[in-house]
Design an enzyme around this catalytic site. Sequence first.
Site, PDB file in Angstrom:
ATOM      1  N   TYR A 102      -3.407  -0.235   7.470  1.00 17.57           N
ATOM      2  CA  TYR A 102      -4.545  -0.730   8.242  1.00 17.57           C
ATOM      3  C   TYR A 102      -4.467  -0.229   9.676  1.00 17.57           C
ATOM      4  O   TYR A 102      -3.411   0.169  10.170  1.00 17.57           O
ATOM      5  CB  TYR A 102      -4.567  -2.266   8.248  1.00 17.57           C
ATOM      6  CG  TYR A 102      -4.797  -2.874   6.890  1.00 17.57           C
ATOM      7  CD1 TYR A 102      -6.081  -3.016   6.379  1.00 17.57           C
ATOM      8  CD2 TYR A 102      -3.729  -3.301   6.101  1.00 17.57           C
ATOM      9  CE1 TYR A 102      -6.305  -3.573   5.128  1.00 17.57           C
ATOM     10  CE2 TYR A 102      -3.938  -3.856   4.845  1.00 17.57           C
ATOM     11  CZ  TYR A 102      -5.227  -3.988   4.369  1.00 17.57           C
ATOM     12  OH  TYR A 102      -5.447  -4.520   3.125  1.00 17.57           O
ATOM     13  N   GLN A 115      -1.150   2.145  -6.037  1.00 16.07           N
ATOM     14  CA  GLN A 115      -2.599   2.269  -5.871  1.00 16.07           C
ATOM     15  C   GLN A 115      -3.370   1.754  -7.080  1.00 16.07           C
ATOM     16  O   GLN A 115      -4.442   1.180  -6.935  1.00 16.07           O
ATOM     17  CB  GLN A 115      -2.958   3.726  -5.602  1.00 16.07           C
ATOM     18  CG  GLN A 115      -2.586   4.195  -4.210  1.00 16.07           C
ATOM     19  CD  GLN A 115      -2.981   5.633  -3.963  1.00 16.07           C
ATOM     20  OE1 GLN A 115      -3.408   6.338  -4.882  1.00 16.07           O
ATOM     21  NE2 GLN A 115      -2.825   6.095  -2.735  1.00 16.07           N
ATOM     22  N   ARG A 124       0.844  -1.198   0.000  1.00 13.86           N
ATOM     23  CA  ARG A 124       0.000   0.000   0.000  1.00 13.86           C
ATOM     24  C   ARG A 124       0.877   1.245   0.000  1.00 13.86           C
ATOM     25  O   ARG A 124       1.033   1.938   1.014  1.00 13.86           O
ATOM     26  CB  ARG A 124      -0.938  -0.028   1.195  1.00 13.86           C
ATOM     27  CG  ARG A 124      -2.050  -1.048   1.007  1.00 13.86           C
ATOM     28  CD  ARG A 124      -3.212  -0.819   1.944  1.00 13.86           C
ATOM     29  NE  ARG A 124      -4.433  -1.404   1.409  1.00 13.86           N
ATOM     30  CZ  ARG A 124      -5.620  -1.295   1.987  1.00 13.86           C
ATOM     31  NH1 ARG A 124      -5.749  -0.623   3.112  1.00 13.86           N
ATOM     32  NH2 ARG A 124      -6.680  -1.845   1.447  1.00 13.86           N
ATOM     33  N   SER A 133      -8.321  -2.897  -2.464  1.00 14.02           N
ATOM     34  CA  SER A 133      -9.090  -1.655  -2.334  1.00 14.02           C
ATOM     35  C   SER A 133     -10.207  -1.594  -3.372  1.00 14.02           C
ATOM     36  O   SER A 133     -11.310  -1.123  -3.084  1.00 14.02           O
ATOM     37  CB  SER A 133      -8.165  -0.440  -2.469  1.00 14.02           C
ATOM     38  OG  SER A 133      -7.291  -0.353  -1.364  1.00 14.02           O
ATOM     39  N   ASP A 183      -3.925  -1.927  -6.624  1.00 11.72           N
ATOM     40  CA  ASP A 183      -4.452  -2.347  -5.324  1.00 11.72           C
ATOM     41  C   ASP A 183      -5.828  -2.977  -5.502  1.00 11.72           C
ATOM     42  O   ASP A 183      -6.863  -2.330  -5.374  1.00 11.72           O
ATOM     43  CB  ASP A 183      -4.517  -1.146  -4.384  1.00 11.72           C
ATOM     44  CG  ASP A 183      -4.826  -1.546  -2.948  1.00 11.72           C
ATOM     45  OD1 ASP A 183      -5.118  -2.735  -2.732  1.00 11.72           O
ATOM     46  OD2 ASP A 183      -4.786  -0.679  -2.074  1.00 11.72           O
TER      47      ASP A 183
END
Length: 539
Positions: free
Chosen positions: A244, A140, A135, A146, A143
Amino acid sequence: MHPDCKHRYGGWSVKIGTPNEIFEGEDRVAMTPASAKDLQKLGYDCVIETGAGVSAGFSDQSYKDAGVEVVKTAAALYKAADIVVKVRPPEDAEIKRLSEGQTLISFFYPAQNEKLMEAANKKGATVIAMDMVPRISRAQKMDALSSMANIAGYRAVIEAGNNFGRFFTGQVTAAGKVPPAKVLVVGAGVAGLAAIGTATSLGAITYAFDVRPEVAEQVESMGAEFVFLDFEEEQQDGSATGGYAAVSSPEFAAAQLAKFREIAPEMDIVITTALIPGRDAPELWTKDMVESMKPGSVIIDLAAERGGNCKLTVKDEKIVTDNGVTIVGYTDFPSRMAAQSSTLYATNIRHMMTDLTPDKDGTPNHNMEDDVIRGATATHAGEITFPPPPPKVAAIAAAPKKEAPKELTAEEKRAAEVAAFQNETKTQVGLLAAGAALILGIGLIPGMPASFMQHFIVFVLSVFIGFQVIWNVAHSLHTPLMAVTNAISSIIILGALIQIGSTSTLITILAALGIFMAAVNIFGGFLVTRRMLAMFQKS
């Protein structure tokens, strides 16, 4: 790709293949016709098993139209493909089909599937786990966790609405007043924020809680109310935990449960999203909280796959409690929106292949020095490479907490105002003294006309008084810079009007030019101000 791959030296093009997902109820597909075209631009050929995209709304013909080869069986696909891309972790039968030099890209969860990882490694296959993409900002676009969490959060609200017997938004009708639904979202990660946005847009009164108080601004910016605890605890920075939330202390967890018990009877819908990869879901909504909720209330547990945040959640089932609360424990929310999920996941795969193919020549370059590729690789070149080292570039750290400004007493505020007034007075007196000295110095210059000094003194005083008056106008009424330029232009235009009747042709021309340019500045300033004010007026 492993160096032993026949295509690396045989001159044939490298093929990327997508098989049917054999996991029961999985409707997603890892390659769409659109992503296949993008992969072909990188130099790859694409192959897909017949029917692989049907459940997601992509027919075999749509793949053929995109230049994708359609094969009849999974065995034929694994034999033809050099890189296999899929959604779910492979089953044992799929692992057996892998061959040396092949690359498998899918969700894999290596921490929970050690035997699967060892089996793939024995086959000589390279495994890239999409759930292990670090992350960091650069990753991104790859990802996939996500991407799927975003869809799960949205779908959770839609599922709640399907099981909730009232409107989300409040209404006043001829038949009576309907109150808006109250929605609580526990966990303000990607899924939580998606749920907040969806519930708010549907008109519900939305509340949200997260163990990280720094996300309160994000929650409030989306129109929800953040639920704060009367408890102070330093949370570990999310950059140190892969983005997280860190595990809370027992004291914090107790305060959290106490707050939930307090607000549970008021909530119509509760959506829980608290889950840290590789760990069992924390229990946040207890049996007594469920019992305190109103009949007809709904709980959507997005952590059901790892035990659930609600004590009464049953994995992959929907149950109704004795007091009429519906608890939904489905684990396939992204698959319930297969077309959208497949599109986003296929895009994540395509971005991964773009990073694996820097030269866009259809030849993968598995660069283990690259943070993203190294972080996502579970096995490579006959070795198990999980767990990966920490990325060189860490996740963005949270901004350090700023100390709250000290609240001043009435005496301290008065003293500060007096000090500010004294400083301002000293500045004003200094400016006046300097201006007087300048005027006196100019007046002492030999041969200086008395008429010039009269006009000069008036000009200086006008500028000073105009500055003092205009500069203190509130910014919301007029920008100070524009006000000062207009004031100066007014002084110039008045002086030019006086001089335009001069007997000297040169002075007359200069005065006319001064009037013209000052007038442009004044009227232009008012025009711009009017347009600025119009931006804040309703049409």
